[in-house]
Design a protein around this motif. Structure first.
Motif, mmCIF file in Angstrom:
data_model
loop_
_atom_site.group_PDB
_atom_site.id
_atom_site.type_symbol
_atom_site.label_atom_id
_atom_site.label_comp_id
_atom_site.label_asym_id
_atom_site.label_seq_id
_atom_site.Cartn_x
_atom_site.Cartn_y
_atom_site.Cartn_z
ATOM 1 N N SER A 20 26.096 -8.333 -33.293
ATOM 2 C CA SER A 20 25.638 -7.011 -32.942
ATOM 3 C C SER A 20 25.804 -6.558 -31.302
ATOM 4 N N ALA A 28 18.965 -2.280 -30.194
ATOM 5 C CA ALA A 28 19.212 -1.070 -30.921
ATOM 6 C C ALA A 28 19.272 -1.647 -32.346
ATOM 7 N N THR A 29 19.702 -2.900 -32.796
ATOM 8 C CA THR A 29 19.501 -3.367 -34.065
ATOM 9 C C THR A 29 18.145 -3.855 -34.368
ATOM 10 N N GLU A 31 15.479 -2.115 -33.560
ATOM 11 C CA GLU A 31 14.934 -0.932 -33.837
ATOM 12 C C GLU A 31 15.193 -0.523 -35.301
ATOM 13 N N ARG A 32 16.521 -0.766 -35.701
ATOM 14 C CA ARG A 32 16.869 -0.386 -36.997
ATOM 15 C C ARG A 32 16.116 -1.348 -37.956
ATOM 16 N N SER A 41 12.576 0.076 -38.487
ATOM 17 C CA SER A 41 12.714 1.523 -39.185
ATOM 18 C C SER A 41 13.293 1.192 -40.750
ATOM 19 N N SER A 42 13.914 0.129 -40.912
ATOM 20 C CA SER A 42 14.245 -0.169 -42.227
ATOM 21 C C SER A 42 13.030 -0.973 -43.192
ATOM 22 N N ALA A 63 21.022 -0.613 -44.597
ATOM 23 C CA ALA A 63 20.624 0.184 -43.479
ATOM 24 C C ALA A 63 20.708 -0.288 -42.147
ATOM 25 N N VAL A 64 20.776 -1.695 -42.192
ATOM 26 C CA VAL A 64 20.779 -2.335 -40.832
ATOM 27 C C VAL A 64 22.283 -2.421 -40.303
#
Length: 265
Positions: free
Chosen positions: A77, A82-83, A85-86, A89-90, A157-158
């Protein structure tokens, strides 16, 4: 070394209560040598094949509840925070928040919604594998899950993976790619017939060997246990093994192939 695209497998390590035992086992089975333990980072010890970094072993932290030994695969990454957070959220869960590891890089640990544990690695001085696809090094990995639709959606998504399904009515198998022809990861559905309920979802890491049968024989001689194979396939001759401390992994002889390549759509 060129920076790996986001979502590309970048590194693997495992925690062992008996690190010296692990070094003996993997040294014999995979031909690894080991560097000095880094006391600053919990006695993290890198493994090498032909002088190139291929993996690492580490003891549990003092006072930490002893975990089940398992190989953890890290995905590259450019921004671990940021990863992370994804991941949240996923529908995933963070097991370890993003943290800086000296000047080596940044990392976090997570699980997908079905319980598959994995890591994220943002490279610094440590870029990841220095050897791949050759004897004694990482060659492939597969997500094993009982809820394939949830895992597929999560990893897409991630990391932005595309998926392709193998044309086989008997096996639910997909590959993930980043838009090119070459897949970066596989995904297998765990069936009740083949996987007892007590086996959790996981990522199977494959290490390349010159001779699959010989590697299995060495593993068994050293207290490991064969759980599948050796079996020939269009991708190579492979087998799944559990090491003496309970960590599952696979070995594959990429040169010994048999049969026609399956089709994917």
């Amino acid at each position: 070394m060129a920076t790996r695209p986001e979502g590309t497998p970048a590194w693997t390590d495992a925690m062992f209560t008996d690190v010296e035992g692990a070094k003996t086992f993997y040294g014999e089975v995979l031909g690894w040598t080991f560097g000095e333990a880094s006391s600053e980072f919990g006695n993290y010890t890198q493994a090498y094949r032909d002088g190139k970094a291929v993996a690492a072993v580490v003891p549990p932290m003092p006072g930490q509840e002893t975990p089940q030994s398992a190989w953890c695969l890290y995905f590259s990454s450019p921004d671990a925070a940021a990863t992370a957070e994804r991941i949240k959220s996923s529908g995933g869960t963070l097991l370890m928040e993003p943290m800086q590891v000296g000047d080596f890089g940044s990392m976090c640990l997570a699980q997908d919604p079905t319980g598959v544990t994995f890591g994220v690695w943002q490279p610094g001085a440590h870029e990841g594998f220095e050897l791949e696809g050759e004897t004694g090094s990482y060659s492939w990995a597969e997500v094993f899950t009982r809820e394939p639709e949830r895992s597929d959606a999560f990893f897409a998504a991630v990391f932005g993976f595309n998926t392709k399904r193998m044309k086989d009515d008997e096996v639910d198998y997909k590959t993930f790619d980043l838009g090119g022809e070459m897949p970066v990861l596989g995904r297998m559905t765990m069936t009740p017939e083949d996987f007892p309920a007590e086996i959790p979802a996981y990522i199977q890491v494959y290490f390349a060997v010159d001779d699959c049968d010989a590697a299995v024989a060495k593993a068994e001689k050293l207290g490991g246990r064969k759980v599948f194979g050796p079996m020939s396939s269009p991708f190579g001759r492979f087998a799944a093994i559990v090491d003496p401390q309970g960590a599952a992994f696979a070995v594959i002889d990429l040169k010994t192939t048999e049969g026609e390549m399956p089709e994917f759509d």
